[in-house]
Structures are given as C-alpha cells and as structure tokens.
Design a protein around this motif. Structure first.
Motif, PDB file in Angstrom:
ATOM      1  N   VAL A 180       0.846  -1.200   0.000  1.00  0.00           N
ATOM      2  CA  VAL A 180       0.000   0.000   0.000  1.00  0.00           C
ATOM      3  C   VAL A 180       0.880   1.249   0.000  1.00  0.00           C
ATOM      4  CG1 VAL A 180      -1.631   1.350   1.414  1.00  0.00           C
ATOM      5  CG2 VAL A 180      -1.988  -1.107   1.102  1.00  0.00           C
ATOM      6  N   ILE A 181       1.861   1.258   0.879  1.00  0.00           N
ATOM      7  CA  ILE A 181       2.722   2.442   1.007  1.00  0.00           C
ATOM      8  C   ILE A 181       3.446   2.723  -0.314  1.00  0.00           C
ATOM      9  CG2 ILE A 181       4.688   3.454   2.254  1.00  0.00           C
ATOM     10  CD1 ILE A 181       2.273   2.879   4.059  1.00  0.00           C
ATOM     11  N   LYS A 182       4.044   1.672  -0.885  1.00  0.00           N
ATOM     12  CA  LYS A 182       4.816   1.888  -2.110  1.00  0.00           C
ATOM     13  C   LYS A 182       3.932   2.302  -3.277  1.00  0.00           C
ATOM     14  CE  LYS A 182       8.789  -0.810  -0.751  1.00  0.00           C
ATOM     15  NZ  LYS A 182       9.530  -2.064  -0.895  1.00  0.00           N
ATOM     16  N   VAL A 199     -15.943   8.623   1.514  1.00  0.00           N
ATOM     17  CA  VAL A 199     -14.920   9.237   0.656  1.00  0.00           C
ATOM     18  C   VAL A 199     -13.692   9.594   1.487  1.00  0.00           C
ATOM     19  CG1 VAL A 199     -14.339  11.252  -0.748  1.00  0.00           C
ATOM     20  CG2 VAL A 199     -16.522  10.088  -1.086  1.00  0.00           C
ATOM     21  N   LEU A 200     -13.908  10.245   2.636  1.00  0.00           N
ATOM     22  CA  LEU A 200     -12.780  10.649   3.480  1.00  0.00           C
ATOM     23  C   LEU A 200     -12.043   9.428   4.022  1.00  0.00           C
ATOM     24  CD1 LEU A 200     -14.193  13.731   5.443  1.00  0.00           C
ATOM     25  CD2 LEU A 200     -12.737  13.700   3.416  1.00  0.00           C
ATOM     26  N   GLY A 201     -12.808   8.410   4.407  1.00  0.00           N
ATOM     27  CA  GLY A 201     -12.205   7.199   4.967  1.00  0.00           C
ATOM     28  C   GLY A 201     -11.309   6.498   3.970  1.00  0.00           C
ATOM     29  N   PHE A 202     -11.777   6.429   2.715  1.00  0.00           N
ATOM     30  CA  PHE A 202     -10.965   5.775   1.680  1.00  0.00           C
ATOM     31  C   PHE A 202      -9.814   6.680   1.230  1.00  0.00           C
ATOM     32  CE2 PHE A 202     -14.562   2.818   0.765  1.00  0.00           C
ATOM     33  CZ  PHE A 202     -13.844   1.647   0.856  1.00  0.00           C
ATOM     34  N   ALA A 203     -10.093   7.971   1.104  1.00  0.00           N
ATOM     35  CA  ALA A 203      -9.076   8.896   0.591  1.00  0.00           C
ATOM     36  C   ALA A 203      -7.965   9.117   1.609  1.00  0.00           C
ATOM     37  CB  ALA A 203      -9.725  10.230   0.217  1.00  0.00           C
ATOM     38  N   ALA A 204      -8.269   8.904   2.880  1.00  0.00           N
ATOM     39  CA  ALA A 204      -7.290   9.169   3.940  1.00  0.00           C
ATOM     40  C   ALA A 204      -6.013   8.355   3.735  1.00  0.00           C
ATOM     41  CB  ALA A 204      -7.907   8.850   5.299  1.00  0.00           C
ATOM     42  N   VAL A 205      -6.169   7.092   3.280  1.00  0.00           N
ATOM     43  CA  VAL A 205      -5.000   6.208   3.157  1.00  0.00           C
ATOM     44  C   VAL A 205      -4.043   6.713   2.072  1.00  0.00           C
ATOM     45  CG1 VAL A 205      -4.231   3.860   2.699  1.00  0.00           C
ATOM     46  CG2 VAL A 205      -6.261   4.255   4.110  1.00  0.00           C
ATOM     47  N   PRO A 206      -4.480   6.854   0.806  1.00  0.00           N
ATOM     48  CA  PRO A 206      -3.534   7.351  -0.197  1.00  0.00           C
ATOM     49  C   PRO A 206      -2.970   8.733   0.145  1.00  0.00           C
ATOM     50  CG  PRO A 206      -5.738   7.034  -1.162  1.00  0.00           C
ATOM     51  CD  PRO A 206      -5.762   6.452   0.198  1.00  0.00           C
ATOM     52  N   ILE A 207      -3.805   9.610   0.712  1.00  0.00           N
ATOM     53  CA  ILE A 207      -3.321  10.957   1.039  1.00  0.00           C
ATOM     54  C   ILE A 207      -2.244  10.874   2.129  1.00  0.00           C
ATOM     55  CG2 ILE A 207      -3.970  13.156   2.099  1.00  0.00           C
ATOM     56  CD1 ILE A 207      -6.640  12.967   0.599  1.00  0.00           C
ATOM     57  N   ALA A 208      -2.497  10.053   3.150  1.00  0.00           N
ATOM     58  CA  ALA A 208      -1.530   9.932   4.253  1.00  0.00           C
ATOM     59  C   ALA A 208      -0.205   9.374   3.752  1.00  0.00           C
ATOM     60  CB  ALA A 208      -2.107   9.043   5.351  1.00  0.00           C
ATOM     61  N   VAL A 209      -0.269   8.440   2.818  1.00  0.00           N
ATOM     62  CA  VAL A 209       0.963   7.847   2.286  1.00  0.00           C
ATOM     63  C   VAL A 209       1.685   8.849   1.393  1.00  0.00           C
ATOM     64  CG1 VAL A 209       1.908   6.051   0.798  1.00  0.00           C
ATOM     65  CG2 VAL A 209       0.069   5.503   2.416  1.00  0.00           C
ATOM     66  N   TRP A 210       0.925   9.462   0.492  1.00  0.00           N
ATOM     67  CA  TRP A 210       1.520  10.375  -0.497  1.00  0.00           C
ATOM     68  C   TRP A 210       2.200  11.569   0.180  1.00  0.00           C
ATOM     69  CZ3 TRP A 210       0.468  15.361  -2.554  1.00  0.00           C
ATOM     70  CH2 TRP A 210       1.126  15.627  -3.780  1.00  0.00           C
ATOM     71  N   THR A 211       1.594  12.053   1.274  1.00  0.00           N
ATOM     72  CA  THR A 211       2.174  13.193   1.992  1.00  0.00           C
ATOM     73  C   THR A 211       3.296  12.753   2.929  1.00  0.00           C
ATOM     74  OG1 THR A 211       0.461  12.959   3.671  1.00  0.00           O
ATOM     75  CG2 THR A 211       0.034  14.562   1.939  1.00  0.00           C
ATOM     76  N   GLY A 212       3.499  11.427   3.038  1.00  0.00           N
ATOM     77  CA  GLY A 212       4.591  10.941   3.878  1.00  0.00           C
ATOM     78  C   GLY A 212       4.228  10.796   5.341  1.00  0.00           C
ATOM     79  N   PHE A 213       2.933  10.958   5.645  1.00  0.00           N
ATOM     80  CA  PHE A 213       2.478  10.829   7.030  1.00  0.00           C
ATOM     81  C   PHE A 213       2.639   9.386   7.514  1.00  0.00           C
ATOM     82  CE2 PHE A 213      -1.008  10.138  10.134  1.00  0.00           C
ATOM     83  CZ  PHE A 213      -0.614  11.045  11.091  1.00  0.00           C
ATOM     84  N   VAL A 214       2.399   8.434   6.589  1.00  0.00           N
ATOM     85  CA  VAL A 214       2.592   7.018   6.915  1.00  0.00           C
ATOM     86  C   VAL A 214       3.772   6.504   6.096  1.00  0.00           C
ATOM     87  CG1 VAL A 214       1.542   4.732   6.899  1.00  0.00           C
ATOM     88  CG2 VAL A 214       0.129   6.721   7.381  1.00  0.00           C
ATOM     89  N   GLN A 215       4.724   5.872   6.761  1.00  0.00           N
ATOM     90  CA  GLN A 215       5.956   5.432   6.095  1.00  0.00           C
ATOM     91  C   GLN A 215       6.028   3.905   6.005  1.00  0.00           C
ATOM     92  OE1 GLN A 215       8.311   7.447   4.844  1.00  0.00           O
ATOM     93  NE2 GLN A 215       7.740   9.441   5.721  1.00  0.00           N
ATOM     94  N   ALA A 216       6.830   3.411   5.063  1.00  0.00           N
ATOM     95  CA  ALA A 216       7.047   1.964   4.933  1.00  0.00           C
ATOM     96  C   ALA A 216       7.859   1.443   6.113  1.00  0.00           C
ATOM     97  CB  ALA A 216       7.786   1.671   3.631  1.00  0.00           C
TER      98      ALA A 216
END
Lengths: 236, 255
Positions: free
Chosen positions: A160-162, A218-235
């Motif tokens: 998911v992260i990558k 929408v927010l629940g699903f969008a939260a994951v890609p947004i959090a990863v893309w902004t670097g909030f969640v890391q590998a």
C-alpha cells in the motif's frame, strides 16, 4: 390481451428493487472495506495481521468474493436493462431541456457506475491478482514487498505504502473515491425511495444521512492514499 | 411585446417534424401562453397558412388537456401551473421561445404540438376505478373516512393526468401519474377490495405502454401543475412489493 405472466423482475419496479437490494449489499461491503483499510493507521503489524487472517480463511474469503461478484453482476445487469428501457422511452430528444430538480449525483449515476466497474477491475489487478498478471501489475506501479515478520506474512502494508508514493496512482484512487461518493449518495437514499421506505417526517433526514455517509466513506478511503503520499505514513 | 417563437411542426404521426420560426408582435403581458399562440394562429390563417395545432380545453388549469414543453420546461417556467395558466408576463420583450410537444415514445405526436396521451387512459382502465355499484349518491359520512386520509387521498387525486411528469422525466417515466392514481384509490375505504389487483395491473399496464423507469431525479414533482408529491411513488413501490410477495408473485402481461 395475452395471458402471459410477468414475474417481479420483469417489471420496472421489480428491477428497481433489485437495484436497491444489491446496492445495499455493496454499500455494506464498502463500509467494511473502508474499516479494513483504515488499519494502515494502526501500523504494519495490525494491517498485515488482518490480511493474514483473511488469507488463512479461504472458504470465507471466496464465499464473500462470489457473493460480491454476483451482486455486482446483478446490480449492473438491472441498471443496463433499466437504462435501455429509459433510452427507448424517449426516442426523440428535446431540443431544449431544463433541469429543475435533479442534481449531478442523480444524472451521473450510470456513468459513475461504469467508472466504478472500470475502477474495480483496475483495483483488483493492482492489489489482488497482481500475482497472476505481474506484467500488467508492474506497469500499474504495483510493488511486491518482501514478507513481513517471522511468520512470513504477506506485506500488504508495504504494498500500500509503495503504491501510493506514486502520484499518478494516488490520483487515480482519489478520482475513483469521488465517483464512489456521488454514487453512494444518490444510491443510498434511493434505496429507501425504491423500496417504499418513505415517510415525510424522515425523508429529509434520510437525505442528510446519505450525504454524511458519502462524505465519511470518501474521506475514509481517501485518507489512506493521502496519508501515504504526503509521507504521514511510512514503509516499514 | 414582440417575441420570436420557434414552434414544432409535424404534419402527422409518421412524418418527420421540424421547428418553424415565427415573429409575433402586439402580445400583452396579461395574455396566457395559449392566447399568444392564438394570436400567432390568427396571423397564420390571415396569410393562408396552416395554424399550429395544440391541445387546450378549459383554459383554467383543471382539465389537464394543454401540454407543451416551453423553453425546456413542461408547462413552461411557472411552477404549479398548466400552460394555460402561464402568463406572457413571465417572458421579456424580444425573448426567443422554443415550443415543443411532450416527448415520449408512449406519447406519439398526432400533429404539431398535439400528442396522443391515451396510454394514460389505458393505465386507468387497468385499475384506476372501484367496482362498487355507482347508484345514487350515498349519505354523507355513511363510510367513515378520517380527515387525514381524505386530505391525502385528495392530494393524490388532484392529478389532472396532463402528462407533464412524463414530459419532464429524463426517462419519460409515468411513475408519478400511476402512483397518484394508485394511491388515491388505495388510501380510501372504497378502494380496498381491489387494492392489490389495482397496483399490480396498473404497474403492468404502465410497463406495457413503454414508459421509462424512475431514477429519482424528481423532475416530475417540480413540473407537476398540481404539485403531486414523489412520496406517492415510494408508496406505490411499497404497495407493489407487498402485492407481489403475497399470494401470487406474477402480474398478467398486458397488451
């Protein structure tokens, strides 16, 4: 007058019941799926453990997959039949037609539905059947991560992260969530109308809850890609 | 007022129609839309041309005969009014106005702006009646009806069967009309004996006429000159489902 008989699904109203009930099943799935995704925020351990649990119960997983696939086919089939009927019902279009009451969510239902089917196929290729179509999956930006932990669990978390470190992939998913949101808004309150669960005291509330549900999903699903893309969640 | 009117002309059901443009002048803002068409027709007759055919009867908004889609809206831009109750003061001097017939496969054009709405009659014939004897009028309050039910049945019965719901619907669906007629009788004690057979047969006939399905745009409610509520559609959906899951789960296919 012929003596032939129509069963419930032959009638226009019957097809609307089919739309409503199959839509309800899919709506329920979407909420469960969203809750599963949000485990990204609980860390790799939780997410990979969840994936491992699902994969350890193939009977249940395949049963659910079968039911969902059948539900989508039924939902799509009824929509196709109704749309064909609707097109036939007005063979000559108006030169000028003004919308007074409708909205974009209602008008976009059928197009949103087609977008969502395309998205579901893309999404399955991306995360689920990447192993069976690695070439396509590679082109889509799918990344296999090495197994997680001493038990060699699939590293869904890192996949998911990558994936969402890729801007294009993140954009595709976000656009699909907006389409899903509009589809769910119109679809969810329409379930009540189509099945006749209408009461003037509650109809406005049903619409408001439909808006709230669509926004939450929408927010629940969008939260994951947004959090990863902004670097909030890391590998890991 | 001076106006440019684009009006649909079609010689008969099988011919291909087209728009014809006419300038009309000396239109008073106090005229109804139909009176404006009357002025146009007088001019056409004066010039030995064929007048524009359009439906009209009572001209006081209660018969449901007049129709027309005016600038993209069934019965024109005024809410809760038929075309005959639409006044020219709703338009401005120099306006261009597009006038089209109600467009639906189930409402074939007979001539110009006149469409055949007999599909509605056949839906009524399928179940929009009660089979109790129609002798002399019974005494008032012989059959008790609560005020709430009487009011709500009247809200449904206000439907004048003009077909604006079909014209306005993106799917040319007759759900609002059929629902109003089903619910009007199904709410009343007099309508109870045929309650289930009524909804089954009227829905079956609605389908047989080739109307579209409801996709909850609610353009019908907005266009309805009698402001029939889409709540009746939901109620018909409920009644039909109930009637179908009871004893017999089929409906006769109607011609």
């Amino acid at each position: 007058m012929s003596q032939a008989a129509l069963t419930i699904t032959d009638t226009t109203l019957g097809k609307k019941y089919v739309m409503a009930l199959s839509g309800l099943v899919l709506f329920g799935f979407v909420i469960v799926h969203m809750l599963g995704n949000l485990q990204v925020f609980l860390g790799a351990e939780a997410m990979n453990g969840y994936a491992h649990t699902l994969q350890s119960n193939p009977t249940i997983v395949w049963l659910v997959r079968f039911v969902l696939a059948a539900t989508i086919i039924v939902h799509f089939g009824a929509a196709f039949a109704l749309t064909a009927q609707n097109k036939k019902a007005r063979p000559i279009k108006y030169r000028m037609k003004k919308d007074v009451a409708t909205n974009y969510a209602a008008k976009g239902m059928i197009y949103g539905g087609v977008v969502l089917v395309a998205y579901i196929i893309f999404h399955l290729m991306h995360f689920t059947i990447a192993d069976t179509a690695p070439v396509i999956a590679g082109k889509l930006g799918y990344v296999h991560s090495s197994p997680f932990g001493p038990e060699q669990m699939p590293n869904v978390y890192n996949n998911v992260i990558k994936s969402f470190q890729n801007t294009g992939m993140t954009a595709v998913y976000l656009v699909a969530q907006v389409a899903l949101g509009f589809h769910l808004y119109h679809g969810s309150w329409s379930i009540f109308q189509s099945l006749g669960l209408s009461h003037r005291r509650y109809n406005d509330a049903v619409r408001s809850v439909a808006v709230a549900f669509a926004i939450v999903v929408v927010l629940g699903f969008a939260a994951v890609p947004i959090a990863v893309w902004t670097g909030f969640v890391q590998a890991v | 007022m001076k106006l440019k009117v684009h009006v649909w002309r079609q010689a008969n059901a099988s011919s291909k129609g087209k728009f014809e443009t006419h300038e009309v002048s000396d239109i008073s803002p106090d005229m109804s839309f139909l009176e404006m068409l009357d002025v146009l027709n007088e001019e056409l007759v004066d010039h030995e041309k064929e007048p524009v055919a359009f439906d009209h009867d009572c001209r006081e908004g209660i018969c449901g005969t007049c129709s027309l889609v005016i600038n993209g809206e069934a019965h024109g831009p005024q809410r809760a009014a038929t075309t005959c109750q639409l006044h020219m003061r709703k338009f401005d001097d120099g306006d261009e106005i597009w006038v089209e017939p109600f467009r639906a496969g189930a409402f074939p054009v007979i001539r110009d702006l006149v469409v055949d709405r007999k599909a509605f009659d056949r839906i009524i014939q399928a179940g929009g009646f009660i089979t109790a004897r129609t002798g002399s009028a019974c005494d008032a309050n012989e059959i008790p009806v609560s005020k709430e039910i009487a009011d709500r049945a009247m809200d449904a019965a206000a439907c004048i069967g003009c077909g604006a719901c079909v014209a306005a619907c993106p799917n040319a669906s007759a759900m609002l009309f059929t629902a109003a007629k089903v619910r009007h009788l199904n709410m009343m004690p007099q309508g109870q004996p045929e309650r289930e057979v009524r909804v089954r047969n009227m829905v079956s006939q609605m389908d047989a006429e080739g109307f579209g399905a409801c996709s909850n745009h609610f353009e019908c409610e907005a266009a309805c000159p009698k402001e029939i509520s889409v709540e009746f559609i939901a109620e018909m959906n409920r009644e039909f489902l109930g009637a179908m899951v009871k004893a017999d789960n089929t409906v006769p296919k109607r011609g």
